[in-house]
Design a protein around this motif. Structure first.
Motif, PDB file in Angstrom:
ATOM      1  N   VAL A  29       1.436  86.961  30.159  1.00 16.39           N
ATOM      2  CA  VAL A  29       1.018  85.674  30.720  1.00 16.39           C
ATOM      3  C   VAL A  29      -0.465  85.522  30.407  1.00 16.39           C
ATOM      4  O   VAL A  29      -1.311  86.265  30.924  1.00 16.39           O
ATOM      5  CB  VAL A  29       1.269  85.601  32.230  1.00 16.39           C
ATOM      6  N   ASP A  30      -0.769  84.581  29.545  1.00 14.18           N
ATOM      7  CA  ASP A  30      -2.140  84.395  29.073  1.00 14.18           C
ATOM      8  C   ASP A  30      -2.859  83.355  29.924  1.00 14.18           C
ATOM      9  O   ASP A  30      -2.526  82.163  29.871  1.00 14.18           O
ATOM     10  CB  ASP A  30      -2.121  83.945  27.605  1.00 14.18           C
ATOM     11  N   PRO A  31      -3.877  83.784  30.685  1.00 14.73           N
ATOM     12  CA  PRO A  31      -4.628  82.815  31.503  1.00 14.73           C
ATOM     13  C   PRO A  31      -5.741  82.115  30.721  1.00 14.73           C
ATOM     14  O   PRO A  31      -6.417  81.246  31.266  1.00 14.73           O
ATOM     15  CB  PRO A  31      -5.219  83.700  32.606  1.00 14.73           C
ATOM     16  N   GLY A  32      -5.948  82.513  29.474  1.00 11.37           N
ATOM     17  CA  GLY A  32      -7.015  81.906  28.679  1.00 11.37           C
ATOM     18  C   GLY A  32      -8.267  82.754  28.633  1.00 11.37           C
ATOM     19  O   GLY A  32      -9.072  82.641  27.706  1.00 11.37           O
ATOM     20  N   TYR A  33      -8.460  83.622  29.638  1.00 11.05           N
ATOM     21  CA  TYR A  33      -9.601  84.538  29.635  1.00 11.05           C
ATOM     22  C   TYR A  33      -9.313  85.673  30.600  1.00 11.05           C
ATOM     23  O   TYR A  33      -8.465  85.572  31.494  1.00 11.05           O
ATOM     24  CB  TYR A  33     -10.902  83.822  30.035  1.00 11.05           C
ATOM     25  N   VAL A  34     -10.005  86.773  30.416  1.00  9.73           N
ATOM     26  CA  VAL A  34      -9.953  87.890  31.357  1.00  9.73           C
ATOM     27  C   VAL A  34     -11.387  88.348  31.599  1.00  9.73           C
ATOM     28  O   VAL A  34     -12.257  88.204  30.735  1.00  9.73           O
ATOM     29  CB  VAL A  34      -9.108  89.071  30.827  1.00  9.73           C
ATOM     30  N   THR A  35     -11.620  88.880  32.782  1.00  7.62           N
ATOM     31  CA  THR A  35     -12.944  89.402  33.118  1.00  7.62           C
ATOM     32  C   THR A  35     -12.848  90.916  33.241  1.00  7.62           C
ATOM     33  O   THR A  35     -12.054  91.434  34.039  1.00  7.62           O
ATOM     34  CB  THR A  35     -13.469  88.793  34.425  1.00  7.62           C
ATOM     35  N   VAL A  36     -13.625  91.617  32.445  1.00 11.29           N
ATOM     36  CA  VAL A  36     -13.598  93.085  32.423  1.00 11.29           C
ATOM     37  C   VAL A  36     -15.021  93.597  32.629  1.00 11.29           C
ATOM     38  O   VAL A  36     -15.931  93.260  31.845  1.00 11.29           O
ATOM     39  CB  VAL A  36     -13.043  93.616  31.084  1.00 11.29           C
TER      40      VAL A  36
ATOM     41  N   GLN B 106      -1.087  84.597  17.151  1.00  5.97           N
ATOM     42  CA  GLN B 106      -2.129  83.663  17.560  1.00  5.97           C
ATOM     43  C   GLN B 106      -3.481  84.351  17.788  1.00  5.97           C
ATOM     44  O   GLN B 106      -4.449  83.693  18.150  1.00  5.97           O
ATOM     45  CB  GLN B 106      -1.700  82.937  18.845  1.00  5.97           C
ATOM     46  N   SER B 107      -3.509  85.672  17.584  1.00  2.93           N
ATOM     47  CA  SER B 107      -4.743  86.460  17.708  1.00  2.93           C
ATOM     48  C   SER B 107      -5.417  86.243  19.064  1.00  2.93           C
ATOM     49  O   SER B 107      -6.598  85.912  19.162  1.00  2.93           O
ATOM     50  CB  SER B 107      -5.725  86.099  16.579  1.00  2.93           C
ATOM     51  N   LEU B 108      -4.647  86.454  20.132  1.00  4.71           N
ATOM     52  CA  LEU B 108      -5.142  86.185  21.476  1.00  4.71           C
ATOM     53  C   LEU B 108      -6.022  87.343  21.967  1.00  4.71           C
ATOM     54  O   LEU B 108      -5.558  88.481  22.119  1.00  4.71           O
ATOM     55  CB  LEU B 108      -3.976  85.981  22.442  1.00  4.71           C
ATOM     56  N   ASN B 109      -7.275  87.047  22.230  1.00  2.44           N
ATOM     57  CA  ASN B 109      -8.207  88.074  22.700  1.00  2.44           C
ATOM     58  C   ASN B 109      -7.796  88.638  24.057  1.00  2.44           C
ATOM     59  O   ASN B 109      -7.981  89.824  24.332  1.00  2.44           O
ATOM     60  CB  ASN B 109      -9.615  87.488  22.807  1.00  2.44           C
TER      61      ASN B 109
ATOM     62  N   MET C 195     -17.836 105.184  27.022  1.00  2.00           N
ATOM     63  CA  MET C 195     -17.283 103.832  27.086  1.00  2.00           C
ATOM     64  C   MET C 195     -16.912 103.428  28.509  1.00  2.00           C
ATOM     65  O   MET C 195     -16.340 104.211  29.271  1.00  2.00           O
ATOM     66  CB  MET C 195     -16.036 103.722  26.192  1.00  2.00           C
ATOM     67  N   VAL C 196     -17.247 102.187  28.829  1.00  2.00           N
ATOM     68  CA  VAL C 196     -16.776 101.583  30.072  1.00  2.00           C
ATOM     69  C   VAL C 196     -15.661 100.605  29.696  1.00  2.00           C
ATOM     70  O   VAL C 196     -15.388 100.361  28.518  1.00  2.00           O
ATOM     71  CB  VAL C 196     -17.919 100.860  30.813  1.00  2.00           C
ATOM     72  N   ASP C 197     -15.020 100.014  30.707  1.00  2.00           N
ATOM     73  CA  ASP C 197     -13.865  99.154  30.437  1.00  2.00           C
ATOM     74  C   ASP C 197     -14.204  97.978  29.519  1.00  2.00           C
ATOM     75  O   ASP C 197     -13.411  97.595  28.656  1.00  2.00           O
ATOM     76  CB  ASP C 197     -13.284  98.641  31.757  1.00  2.00           C
ATOM     77  N   SER C 198     -15.383  97.391  29.703  1.00  2.00           N
ATOM     78  CA  SER C 198     -15.749  96.260  28.852  1.00  2.00           C
ATOM     79  C   SER C 198     -15.907  96.695  27.395  1.00  2.00           C
ATOM     80  O   SER C 198     -15.608  95.922  26.472  1.00  2.00           O
ATOM     81  CB  SER C 198     -17.042  95.611  29.355  1.00  2.00           C
TER      82      SER C 198
END
Length: 671
Positions: A320-327, A351-354, A400-403
């Protein structure tokens, strides 16, 4: 009487003693000169009546996989001056200057060096040599001017493959590219010899019979893996991309995914190695190996393969693509900022969805994400036979952190070379097996025997064969109906991935506004990949900067031309086309129904038995590039006219026909 006899005897004794003394003196002097001063006098004599000569043999040739010459050497004349014998420097400089393209002051500076030998112009053109030789005869300059033989390097195709070939300095030393990397194999021999000469440096005594042969027994020929015809196609399309998008640079690499052989490698800006000194040093750079950049979405092909291999996702898994995610406080959104709703993983790739790849990256974790990147060859040099290769930049998983994980999964915050990326995509095209890339096919001895030969070199398996086939299917859909549609080649199945990466600011603090790298990386035909291709357009001008819009079309045109050149049969009804459309585009099918590229009709007459004086035999131009055809026509004494672009398919006068010298031959070219 007795007294007279005694006087005579005494005189004889005195004479004998005198003679013996003189002989002893001569013997002493001879021994002194030979044993004590012999070496010094011999050296003085050598300096007075002779001199050491360095005889250089030509540098070994560089040819393409089909034997076409890319770099050759010939013996030329170099001009020197003996300042000690120059009577009127100003007059000599004035006479020489217009003949050798040097200013009078430069020539006067050479003369001012003094001594008995100073170079004036090295590796002269034949026309310059003839002009100077005539001047020496006319004005008696032979007492102060002379010539030495030296090898000169020529690149008959000018700019073609310049960035990978490199160039040679004045002392026959390779300074870049293949010329530098393999200098020890192709550098010409220098043989030292001594000649007795007169005041005009003409051989005398035994030196008259000395042989001045250019042996070159150790000079080898380098045969590269590149195909100059494919290289020409690639560079032609790169020039078109430069004209259309006015970028900072363009880089392109084509590889055979089953062998690791480089078929073409080019950069823009480029230069003419015959006059490399006229160009900025940045133009010499081979960006395919010495340039690192953030790959952007092209790297998602690697992430998708890792996720499938680890069983984290399946092709039909729902997202389910909300259009953006916050990490970790960082917002990651899709390329268009929109939400795609409920999608499958196949749609995420297409569609190369980030958003989807960021979540997949987090599921993989830092260790596995970096582990698969290294499996595919990132973070280390490939070991190709070219100088200046960069290794790229990967994270240390412990830091590395999650972002960082999320941005790495979408191809940001890491740096790769174009060669690393095309090698990784070739592994996907090669059933998941990573091969070491090569650009040298063979090294040949001077006698034509093989010194060494390069064979396909397996590095390791990256993902399982079944997983790889699934990944190829996903990448094919990217070109069939996703963001890479403009990379399609009518009649052939193409797989690949587009990329649009924002460039990092020069101070390293974030990303630069409005500066992007557009790219496409893929392979074709899908059922049996014969060519893997990477196109990178750095900072295109104008509002269009997406890889799918400006890099993919370049790749599509290259795929189309190269596969026809390689005579690869069309795949059939690719991407919803019917076979009648394909047949109309690439040629009619045979009786069995399989489609083949139509072969142009070639007009070839029987070879003539005799050629009248003032006439020439028309060469066969079929399959030649415009540059090659023009050179062949010129060498044959014919005028040349071209129509179209690509490779010769027809000519106005058939091959082997006899025509008058100077006749204009029109040659028709087609991609």
């Amino acid at each position: 009487m007795k007294n007279d006899k005694k006087r005579v005897q005494k005189r004889i004794i005195r004479l004998v003693v005198l003679i013996l003394g003189f002989l002893l003196l001569v013997m002493f002097r001879y021994a002194w000169l030979q044993l004590v001063q012999g070496s010094e006098l011999a050296e003085r004599m050598r300096n007075q009546v002779g001199q050491d000569y360095s005889i250089q043999s030509p540098r070994g040739a560089i040819i393409d996989r089909n034997g076409r010459e890319l770099a050759v050497s010939t013996m030329t004349k170099s001009l020197f001056v003996d300042p000690n014998h120059v009577e009127n420097p100003a007059q000599l400089a004035a006479d020489l200057s217009p003949l050798i393209e040097k200013t009078e002051q430069e020539i006067l500076d050479d003369i001012a060096v003094g001594g008995g030998f100073v170079w004036v112009k090295r590796r002269m053109e034949q026309s310059e040599y003839e002009a100077v030789r005539a001047l020496m005869r006319e004005k008696g300059y032979s007492v102060c001017l002379g010539f030495r033989d030296e090898a000169k390097r020529y690149y008959p195709n000018d700019v073609l493959a310049a960035n990978l070939l490199g160039f040679v300095g004045t002392d026959d030393k390779g300074l870049d590219g293949i010329e530098q990397a393999l200098d020890k194999y192709i550098k010409g021999e220098v043989t030292e010899t001594f000649l007795y000469t007169d005041s005009r440096e003409r051989p005398i005594l035994d030196s008259i019979f000395a042989k001045h042969a250019y042996h070159g027994d150790r000079c080898k020929t380098i045969q590269l893996t590149i195909d100059s015809a494919i290289q020409f196609i690639v560079e032609q399309e790169m020039d078109r991309a430069v004209a259309e998008t006015d970028p900072v640079s363009v880089t392109c690499v084509a590889m055979d995914p089953h062998t690791g052989e480089i078929l073409a490698m080019a950069s823009r800006p480029s230069y003419n190695p015959n006059r490399f000194w006229d160009y900025n040093q940045d133009a010499w750079r081979n960006r395919a190996v010495s340039y690192i950049y953030e790959p952007g979405s092209t790297f998602k092909a690697i992430v998708a393969g890792a996720a499938l291999q680890e069983g984290i996702v399946s092709t039909n898994q729902i997202f389910v693509d909300p259009g953006y995610v916050t990490v970790s406080g960082k917002r990651i959104q899709n390329w268009n900022g929109a939400s795609f709703g409920t999608v499958t993983f196949a749609d995420v790739v297409k569609q190369s969805l980030n958003t989807g790849f960021a979540l997949v990256g987090l599921d993989l974790g830092a260790d596995k994400l970096n582990g698969y990147a290294k499996l595919f060859g990132f973070g280390e040099a490939t070991g190709i036979e070219l100088p200046g290769e960069e290794v790229g930049i990967l994270y240390n998983p412990d830091d590395m952190v999650d972002s960082d994980i999320a941005t790495m999964a979408i191809g940001q915050s890491i740096a790769v070379t174009p060669l690393q990326l095309i090698t990784a995509i070739s592994a996907i095209a090669n059933d998941g097996i990573l091969l070491k890339p090569h650009i040298v096919k063979m090294i040949k001895n001077a006698d034509g025997t093989t010194y060494s030969e390069t064979h396909p070199e397996e590095v390791r398996r990256t993902i399982d064969s079944a997983i790889d086939k699934t990944l190829v299917g996903l990448l094919e859909q990217v070109v069939a109906s996703g963001g890479g549609k403009k990379a399609s080649a009518k009649g052939y199945r193409v797989a690949g991935k587009t990329g649009t990466a924002q460039k990092i600011r020069e101070d390293g603090l974030g990303y630069a506004e409005g500066r992007y790298i557009a790219s496409f990386c893929g392979f074709a035909p899908v059922e049996n990949p014969q060519i893997a291709l990477l196109v990178i357009i750095d900072e295109p001008s104008g509002g269009n900067f997406y890889g799918g819009q400006i890099a993919a079309p370049v790749a599509g045109r290259i795929f189309s031309q190269v596969m026809r050149y390689m005579r690869i049969e069309p795949s059939g009804a690719a991407y919803g086309e019917d076979e009648e459309e394909i047949a109309e585009d690439v040629g009619e099918g045979d009786a069995g129904g399989s489609l083949q590229t139509a072969e142009p009709v070639r007009q070839i007459a029987p070879p003539p038995e005799e050629v009248p004086q003032g006439s020439v035999v028309v060469p066969d131009f079929y399959g030649k590039s415009i540059r090659e055809a023009a050179r062949i026509a010129n060498n044959a004494g014919l005028k040349f006219e071209s129509d179209g672009s690509g490779f010769a398919v027809e000519q106005s006068v058939g091959a082997n026909n006899v025509v008058e010298a100077g006749t204009t031959i029109k040659v028709y070219f087609s991609p």
